[in-house]
Design an enzyme around this catalytic site. Structure first.
Site, PDB file in Angstrom:
ATOM      1  N   CYS A 178      34.505  -9.486 -50.435  1.00 24.18           N
ATOM      2  CA  CYS A 178      34.159  -8.807 -49.194  1.00 24.18           C
ATOM      3  C   CYS A 178      32.656  -8.562 -49.128  1.00 24.18           C
ATOM      4  O   CYS A 178      32.060  -8.012 -50.063  1.00 24.18           O
ATOM      5  CB  CYS A 178      34.912  -7.484 -49.123  1.00 24.18           C
ATOM      6  SG  CYS A 178      34.445  -6.453 -47.716  1.00 24.18           S
ATOM      7  N   CYS A 193      36.636 -10.556 -40.486  1.00 21.97           N
ATOM      8  CA  CYS A 193      36.949  -9.666 -41.614  1.00 21.97           C
ATOM      9  C   CYS A 193      36.131 -10.006 -42.842  1.00 21.97           C
ATOM     10  O   CYS A 193      36.035 -11.159 -43.224  1.00 21.97           O
ATOM     11  CB  CYS A 193      38.404  -9.843 -42.033  1.00 21.97           C
ATOM     12  SG  CYS A 193      39.531  -8.969 -41.003  1.00 21.97           S
ATOM     13  N   CYS A 217      35.325  -4.909 -53.807  1.00 25.89           N
ATOM     14  CA  CYS A 217      36.169  -6.108 -53.768  1.00 25.89           C
ATOM     15  C   CYS A 217      35.244  -7.322 -53.704  1.00 25.89           C
ATOM     16  O   CYS A 217      34.403  -7.423 -52.804  1.00 25.89           O
ATOM     17  CB  CYS A 217      37.109  -6.064 -52.569  1.00 25.89           C
ATOM     18  SG  CYS A 217      38.131  -4.575 -52.582  1.00 25.89           S
ATOM     19  N   CYS A 254      37.323  -2.959 -33.961  1.00 22.51           N
ATOM     20  CA  CYS A 254      37.339  -2.852 -35.418  1.00 22.51           C
ATOM     21  C   CYS A 254      36.174  -1.934 -35.791  1.00 22.51           C
ATOM     22  O   CYS A 254      35.021  -2.241 -35.496  1.00 22.51           O
ATOM     23  CB  CYS A 254      37.162  -4.255 -36.010  1.00 22.51           C
ATOM     24  SG  CYS A 254      37.059  -4.282 -37.799  1.00 22.51           S
TER      25      CYS A 254
END
Ligand code: SAH
Length: 395
Positions: free
Chosen positions: A154, A388, A151, A140
């Site tokens: 995040c 994530c 966002c 990743c």
């Protein structure tokens, strides 16, 4: 699942400039900063040849240096004994300048996941996460230091955009990961891997940054990934996933590139009312426009697209939203799309939480019942803050 409770997104811990509406400003242009050293990856074949000519070195040396970098994963002149010793260090240094300094490495207990924290030439910090699965190794990667898309769920989004990464910096994350794998430092079961030496097989642009906001450098990096060795990494385009908040004109451009990468759209809400707040760029390109662009990507490339959907408790996980999502996807045809719900990884200190397992399952069930292929994603790397949305690069 209750369809009655509706939690609204709330920004927490923002460090960047706010607009008149009290919300952080979206950042497309990077604040002015110095440029990273130019690297082999950043140069076209002609430019490489030109550089060597200037240095008074024969053109075929570029190929030798590229082979060291792309097939042996080294930038160290002392390992390049096929180059003349005189001037070797200068020559290699000018084509393969060091780009990433390893600051920290975190590895899960079973060893199959490693998170790297890298320092760039100007002190900016980025992360990449290396994960071994059965039969594949996924990296990743980051495409920007920070991110300008704001966002609110995040971690990367909370400090704004520092700068775009160069193509060299993007690709070097892979080369460095391959070097780590070659040294046998990535654990986990090696069963089912082919006999060929192990290396990164899959790339996801799901680290820090919005790849389509750094379009040209990301495309140059992608072309280097798919170029045959020794000119590039010889990877398969379908193993590369470009994930975006939904920059519609850039999605359309990507569809025309003739590099059939896997395309992922971070949707997270099927209705504009909620998506406006969850993915602030939705104020510019609405849910339907983003979905139309995703469908167009499938039409042009034949590649099935992914819809990313982080399930956030009582915010976007309602049954009616699963139904609305299925309706919007089915309205654009069958067999073109796949939904990847993922339980939210709360950013440190956040009041937001992941949906309850029963609610996750119901969300998936509704999509599947409507004929939409759906796979709940795992959250690898959580214990090392490598999941994530947790990449914040705070030291
Ligand atoms: N900017 C790109 C790529 C980086 S983020 C994009 O938004 O697609 C990669 C994925 O992680 C996106 O789908 C993003 O929405 C998701 N993500 C971000 N924060 C998350 C969190 N806290 N929990 C789960 N997924 C998250």
């Amino acid at each position: 699942m209750s369809d009655l409770i509706q939690v609204r997104p709330k920004t927490e811990g923002w460090k960047q400039k706010l607009g008149p509406d009290g919300k952080p400003l979206l950042m497309f242009a990077e604040p002015k900063r110095g440029k990273p050293p130019i690297h082999l990856v950043d140069l076209t074949a002609e430019e490489r040849a030109e550089r060597l000519k200037e240095a008074g070195v024969q053109a075929f040396r570029a190929k030798q240096i590229a082979a060291h970098y792309f097939t042996h994963y080294t930038s160290d002149p002392s390992e390049m004994t096929d180059l003349p010793a005189a001037g070797r260090a200068e020559l290699v240094g000018s084509l393969l300048p060091p780009l990433l300094t390893e600051v920290k490495r975190l590895q899960t207990d079973n060893g199959d996941t490693i998170k790297f924290l890298w320092r760039l030439f100007d002190g900016a910090l980025v992360e990449s996460v290396l994960m071994r699965y059965t039969g594949r190794i996924t990296l990743c990667i980051s495409s920007q230091a920070g991110c300008g898309m704001n966002c609110p769920f995040c971690a990367t989004g909370q400090a704004g955009l520092t700068r775009n990464m160069s193509a060299g910096e993007i690709v070097d994350q892979i080369v460095r990961a391959n070097a780590v794998i070659a040294k046998g430092e990535l654990g986990g079961s090696k069963a089912k891997m082919k006999d060929a030496p192990e290396r990164v097989t899959n790339i996801v642009f799901m680290g820090m940054g919005e790849p389509l906001a750094n379009y040209d450098r990301v495309m140059k990096a992608v072309r280097t990934m798919v170029a045959r060795q020794p000119e590039g990494l010889g990877m398969s385009a379908r193993g590369i996933t470009v994930s975006t908040v939904g920059l519609v004109p850039a999605i359309q451009k990507l569809a025309d590139e003739n590099v059939p990468v896997t395309f992922a759209l971070s949707l997270h809400a099927p209705d504009d009312e909620l998506r406006d707040e969850l993915i602030p760029i939705n104020s510019k390109w609405k849910v339907d426009e983003a979905l139309d662009a995703a469908r167009e990507y499938f039409d042009k490339t034949g590649r099935r697209v992914s819809i990313e959907y982080a399930l956030i408790k009582d915010m976007n996980d309602h049954g009616w939203r699963a139904d609305l999502l299925a309706e919007k996807l089915n309205a654009r045809g069958k067999g073109w799309v796949h939904v990847n719900p993922i339980p939210l990884n709360p950013t440190p200190g956040s009041i937001w939480t992941a949906s309850e397992p029963a609610v996750q399952n119901e969300f998936v069930r509704r999509l599947e019942k409507a004929g939409v292929p759906t796979t709940l994603r795992d959250t690898r790397g959580k214990e090392i803050d490598g999941a994530c949305g947790q990449l914040a690069a705070a030291e």
